[in-house]
Structure formats: structure tokens, C-alpha cells
Design an enzyme around this catalytic site. Structure first.
Site, PDB file in Angstrom:
ATOM      1  N   SER A   1     -12.925 -17.785   4.617  1.00 13.56           N
ATOM      2  CA  SER A   1     -13.708 -17.575   5.847  1.00 13.56           C
ATOM      3  C   SER A   1     -15.192 -17.777   5.558  1.00 13.56           C
ATOM      4  O   SER A   1     -15.964 -18.166   6.441  1.00 13.56           O
ATOM      5  CB  SER A   1     -13.483 -16.163   6.370  1.00 13.56           C
ATOM      6  OG  SER A   1     -12.111 -15.997   6.643  1.00 13.56           O
TER       7      SER A   1
ATOM      8  N   HIS B   1      -4.520 -18.220   5.332  1.00 10.57           N
ATOM      9  CA  HIS B   1      -3.889 -17.010   5.888  1.00 10.57           C
ATOM     10  C   HIS B   1      -2.513 -17.336   6.473  1.00 10.57           C
ATOM     11  O   HIS B   1      -1.561 -16.563   6.325  1.00 10.57           O
ATOM     12  CB  HIS B   1      -4.743 -16.413   7.008  1.00 10.57           C
ATOM     13  CG  HIS B   1      -6.053 -15.861   6.571  1.00 10.57           C
ATOM     14  ND1 HIS B   1      -7.238 -16.477   6.853  1.00 10.57           N
ATOM     15  CD2 HIS B   1      -6.357 -14.738   5.885  1.00 10.57           C
ATOM     16  CE1 HIS B   1      -8.241 -15.760   6.364  1.00 10.57           C
ATOM     17  NE2 HIS B   1      -7.725 -14.695   5.767  1.00 10.57           N
TER      18      HIS B   1
ATOM     19  N   GLN C   1      -8.341  -9.083  -6.806  1.00  8.62           N
ATOM     20  CA  GLN C   1      -7.843  -8.198  -5.739  1.00  8.62           C
ATOM     21  C   GLN C   1      -6.330  -8.040  -5.832  1.00  8.62           C
ATOM     22  O   GLN C   1      -5.787  -6.937  -5.719  1.00  8.62           O
ATOM     23  CB  GLN C   1      -8.225  -8.778  -4.382  1.00  8.62           C
ATOM     24  CG  GLN C   1      -7.512  -8.141  -3.208  1.00  8.62           C
ATOM     25  CD  GLN C   1      -8.051  -8.593  -1.873  1.00  8.62           C
ATOM     26  OE1 GLN C   1      -9.125  -8.198  -1.467  1.00  8.62           O
ATOM     27  NE2 GLN C   1      -7.297  -9.414  -1.152  1.00  8.62           N
TER      28      GLN C   1
ATOM     29  N   LYS D   1      -3.632 -15.702  -4.060  1.00  7.82           N
ATOM     30  CA  LYS D   1      -4.120 -15.738  -5.446  1.00  7.82           C
ATOM     31  C   LYS D   1      -5.586 -16.149  -5.521  1.00  7.82           C
ATOM     32  O   LYS D   1      -6.206 -16.053  -6.559  1.00  7.82           O
ATOM     33  CB  LYS D   1      -3.294 -16.739  -6.261  1.00  7.82           C
ATOM     34  CG  LYS D   1      -1.941 -16.228  -6.690  1.00  7.82           C
ATOM     35  CD  LYS D   1      -1.387 -17.148  -7.758  1.00  7.82           C
ATOM     36  CE  LYS D   1       0.043 -16.809  -8.083  1.00  7.82           C
ATOM     37  NZ  LYS D   1       0.602 -17.771  -9.054  1.00  7.82           N
TER      38      LYS D   1
ATOM     39  N   LEU E   1      -8.959 -16.381  10.782  1.00  5.63           N
ATOM     40  CA  LEU E   1      -7.829 -16.930  10.034  1.00  5.63           C
ATOM     41  C   LEU E   1      -7.908 -18.441   9.870  1.00  5.63           C
ATOM     42  O   LEU E   1      -8.303 -19.158  10.786  1.00  5.63           O
ATOM     43  CB  LEU E   1      -6.526 -16.554  10.751  1.00  5.63           C
ATOM     44  CG  LEU E   1      -6.357 -15.044  10.996  1.00  5.63           C
ATOM     45  CD1 LEU E   1      -5.060 -14.785  11.745  1.00  5.63           C
ATOM     46  CD2 LEU E   1      -6.384 -14.262   9.696  1.00  5.63           C
ATOM     47  N   HIS E   2      -7.525 -18.901   8.690  1.00  4.63           N
ATOM     48  CA  HIS E   2      -7.466 -20.341   8.389  1.00  4.63           C
ATOM     49  C   HIS E   2      -6.080 -20.629   7.805  1.00  4.63           C
ATOM     50  O   HIS E   2      -5.227 -19.725   7.717  1.00  4.63           O
ATOM     51  CB  HIS E   2      -8.594 -20.747   7.440  1.00  4.63           C
ATOM     52  CG  HIS E   2      -8.721 -19.852   6.233  1.00  4.63           C
ATOM     53  ND1 HIS E   2      -7.750 -19.770   5.264  1.00  4.63           N
ATOM     54  CD2 HIS E   2      -9.692 -18.978   5.871  1.00  4.63           C
ATOM     55  CE1 HIS E   2      -8.126 -18.918   4.346  1.00  4.63           C
ATOM     56  NE2 HIS E   2      -9.291 -18.405   4.688  1.00  4.63           N
TER      57      HIS E   2
ATOM     58  N   MET F   1      -8.693  -9.844   7.178  1.00  2.28           N
ATOM     59  CA  MET F   1      -9.928  -9.446   7.867  1.00  2.28           C
ATOM     60  C   MET F   1     -10.214 -10.425   9.005  1.00  2.28           C
ATOM     61  O   MET F   1     -11.344 -10.517   9.505  1.00  2.28           O
ATOM     62  CB  MET F   1     -11.104  -9.393   6.885  1.00  2.28           C
ATOM     63  CG  MET F   1     -10.869  -8.357   5.781  1.00  2.28           C
ATOM     64  SD  MET F   1     -12.375  -7.676   5.087  1.00  2.28           S
ATOM     65  CE  MET F   1     -13.136  -9.128   4.419  1.00  2.28           C
ATOM     66  N   GLY F   2      -9.196 -11.193   9.410  1.00  2.00           N
ATOM     67  CA  GLY F   2      -9.359 -12.104  10.541  1.00  2.00           C
ATOM     68  C   GLY F   2     -10.071 -13.390  10.165  1.00  2.00           C
ATOM     69  O   GLY F   2     -10.145 -13.742   8.992  1.00  2.00           O
TER      70      GLY F   2
ATOM     71  N   ASP G   1      -7.964 -14.586  -4.285  1.00  2.00           N
ATOM     72  CA  ASP G   1      -8.599 -13.314  -4.669  1.00  2.00           C
ATOM     73  C   ASP G   1      -7.761 -12.701  -5.790  1.00  2.00           C
ATOM     74  O   ASP G   1      -7.073 -11.700  -5.596  1.00  2.00           O
ATOM     75  CB  ASP G   1      -8.662 -12.382  -3.450  1.00  2.00           C
ATOM     76  CG  ASP G   1      -9.533 -12.953  -2.353  1.00  2.00           C
ATOM     77  OD1 ASP G   1     -10.724 -13.142  -2.595  1.00  2.00           O
ATOM     78  OD2 ASP G   1      -9.007 -13.248  -1.260  1.00  2.00           O
TER      79      ASP G   1
HETATM   80  O1  PAF Z   1      -8.417 -10.172   1.328  1.00  2.00           O
HETATM   81  C1  PAF Z   1      -8.807  -9.610   2.379  1.00  2.00           C
HETATM   82  O2  PAF Z   1      -8.921 -10.197   3.437  1.00  2.00           O
HETATM   83  C2  PAF Z   1      -9.183  -8.135   2.321  1.00  2.00           C
HETATM   84  O3  PAF Z   1      -9.771  -7.800   1.100  1.00  2.00           O
HETATM   85  C3  PAF Z   1      -7.991  -7.199   2.619  1.00  2.00           C
HETATM   86  C4  PAF Z   1      -6.904  -7.337   1.588  1.00  2.00           C
HETATM   87  C5  PAF Z   1      -7.445  -7.505   4.002  1.00  2.00           C
HETATM   88  C6  PAF Z   1      -8.461  -5.734   2.609  1.00  2.00           C
HETATM   89  O4  PAF Z   1      -9.453  -5.513   3.541  1.00  2.00           O
END
Ligand code: PAF
Length: 283
Positions: free
Chosen positions: A188, A37, A155, A150, A33-34, A30-31, A152
Site C-alpha cells: 500500500s 492481499h 511480522q 511473506k 487492498l491490492h 489494514m485495507g 512482512d
Molecule cells: O500486515 C498488516 O497489514 C498489519 O500489520 C496487520 C497484520 C493487519 C496487523 O495490523
């Protein structure tokens, strides 16, 4: 780095790469970035010749009163960072490219069980939004492998189960959490912390590590450990939502025979919601 904004152009590029027989690794983001990412990009490079990233702040995964409007958007810095990291293709779609019939009309993907527990219990609809957008991105990018952090953890499992359930030919790689020197997991949302809160924030990880060490020492989960940890977090200045010891493979409550565990927590510090987790094995 090639930057594409439309599905038509993305598909054209992916087709060309496939035509050359290239293996593709994908990192959705989702941008803002750090280093966390960028580590995902490096991991992706280990698995394929071509690394594709996307930046899209997905409205479907934010609740009504959540931070969608103020979520940090830093496209210029993000492009430069991805370019420096050697990412090959960046997809930066608009809402209309991701949800062409409108986000309300979009077909949804839901992973029962994982959807409504832990973070899902406190953020209704969040994982449905994540699964829906990742499913669509996978269909557009058509990657061989995709990398998720990991940090998240829930997720990552939602995506793993979605891919298994839908028979998607994508290998899912979980990458270790990247931390600040004081232990705070990079996120972020750390930008929202005040200077005072930033000093307290690493206590979340430290408290989970202390719980992990207790379990490792006794080689079992003693009753009331989770409650005690909630109290420790409150004493440190957090408003914890949950602390929970689960098994790694499906985040179910562990039974006697389960050895591979993960401790997960979510806690508020002022207006910032932090999540973290630590894995452990007991024998
Ligand atoms: O982890 C994220 O940044 C978001 O949940 C993802 C996986 C890009 C989905 O929008």
C-alpha cells in the site's frame, strides 16, 4: 459478503458458522487492498470453507512520526474487491471495538528477541502493536487458520512465535510475496512513491536477488557482502536502514550449520520506506 462492525455481531456470526461445523480461515489487513492481499484471500480459501477478512488501520503499530494519518484508506474499493474475491465475512471495527478501554490501557503482547531487531530496531514498538492487535483479532474471530504475507517476513515470524508461546489453536500460513512485473513487491505504501522513485524502487528486489546469487554461487556467506549491498542500494538512490542475512526459522544470525536463509532489507526512497526479502537455501 456480510460486513460487521461490532464485536457482538462478529461473535454472533462466528458462533453460527461454528455451529454449522465450518472451518474458518482469517486474513487481517489494514485495507487499501491490492493483488497481494487478494492472493492472501485466495490462499485462505484453500484452507477453509469460510474466509473472514478484517480491515483495521491499527494505531498501536505506528510510531509517533510515522504515516498513520496519511495511510491510504479506501473502504469502498476494498469492500468491492473482497466481495468479488468471494470473502464471506468482513470485520471493519472502530477503535472502540478493538481497544474498548482505550489504546493506552490495552494489554500488550510482546515477542522478545524478534521485537527489537531488524525492522524492530528502526520502528520501536511496531511489532508489539502488531502482536497486540493480531492477538485480539484472533480471540474475536477464533480462526482455524490465518494467512500472512511473506513480504512482512519479520511480522510473520512474530505471529508464529506468539501463537506458539500462547498456545493458540491457529495454524499460521505464510503466502508468497506478490510482485509488480518489474519485481517491486506490492505494498500500500508504493502509492507514496513519485514517478521517478517508482522507476528506482524495483532495484531493491534486484539487489537482494544479486546478493542471493552471490551466496548461492559461493555456497557460503562471504564477509562484507551485506556492506557491499548497502553501498549498492545507496548508489541506486536509496537510504538503506539495513541489509541482513538471517536464518529463516527465527531471524538469528546464521551459524555454519544453517542452510535455510533469508536476506532482509529496509530502505527509504524519498519519504517512502520499502521492505523486501528473498529466501535461499545453501548446501
Ligand atoms: O500486515 C498488516 O497489514 C498489519 O500489520 C496487520 C497484520 C493487519 C496487523 O495490523
Amino acid at each position: 459478503m456480510i460486513v460487521v462492525e461490532t464485536v457482538v455481531e462478529l461473535r454472533r456470526r462466528i458462533r453460527a458458522l461454528r455451529g454449522l461445523g465450518k472451518r474458518i480461515a482469517f486474513v487481517p489487513t489494514m485495507g487499501n487492498l491490492h493483488a497481494g492481499h487478494l492472493y492472501l484471500m485466495q490462499k485462505a480459501r484453500e484452507y477453509a470453507e469460510v474466509v473472514v477478512a478484517s480491515i483495521y488501520v491499527n494505531p498501536l503499530q505506528f510510531g509517533e512520526n510515522e504515516d498513520f494519518d496519511i495511510y491510504p484508506r479506501t473502504p469502498r474499493e476494498d469492500h468491492a474487491a473482497l466481495e468479488a474475491e468471494g470473502v464471506d465475512l468482513l470485520f471493519t471495527p472502530t477503535d472502540a471495538e478493538i481497544y474498548p478501554r482505550g489504546r493506552e490501557a490495552q494489554t500488550r503482547v510482546e515477542v522478545p528477541g524478534l521485537n527489537n531487531i531488524l525492522c524492530g530496531a528502526f520502528r520501536p514498538g511496531h511489532f508489539r502493536g502488531v502482536a497486540t492487535v493480531v492477538n485480539r483479532l484472533f480471540n474475536l474471530v477464533n480462526p482455524d487458520v490465518a494467512v500472512f504475507g511473506k513480504k512482512d517476513y519479520q511480522q510473520l515470524l512474530v505471529i508464529r512465535l506468539m501463537v506458539a508461546d500462547l498456545g493458540m489453536p491457529v495454524e499460521i500460513v505464510g503466502a508468497e510475496t506478490v510482485r509488480e512485473p518489474d519485481g517491486l513487491a506490492m505494498s500500500s505504501r508504493n502509492h507514496y512513491l513519485s514517478a521517478e522513485e517508482r522507476k528506482i524502487a524495483p532495484r531493491l528486489y534486484a539487489t537482494l536477488c544479486a546478493l542471493r546469487d552471490q551466496i548461492a554461487k559461493h555456497r557460503k556467506i562471504l564477509p562484507d557482502l551485506e556492506n557491499k549491498t548497502l553501498q549498492d542500494l545507496e548508489a541506486a538512490g536509496f537510504r538503506p536502514e539495513y541489509v541482513s542475512i538471517r536464518r529463516q526459522q527465527d531471524l538469528e544470525v546464521p551459524q555454519q550449520q544453517d542452510h535455510r536463509l533469508v536476506i532482509l532489507a529496509a530502505a527509504w526512497l524519498g519519504r517512502t520506506r520499502l521492505i523486501d526479502n528473498v529466501e535461499l537455501e545453501i548446501h
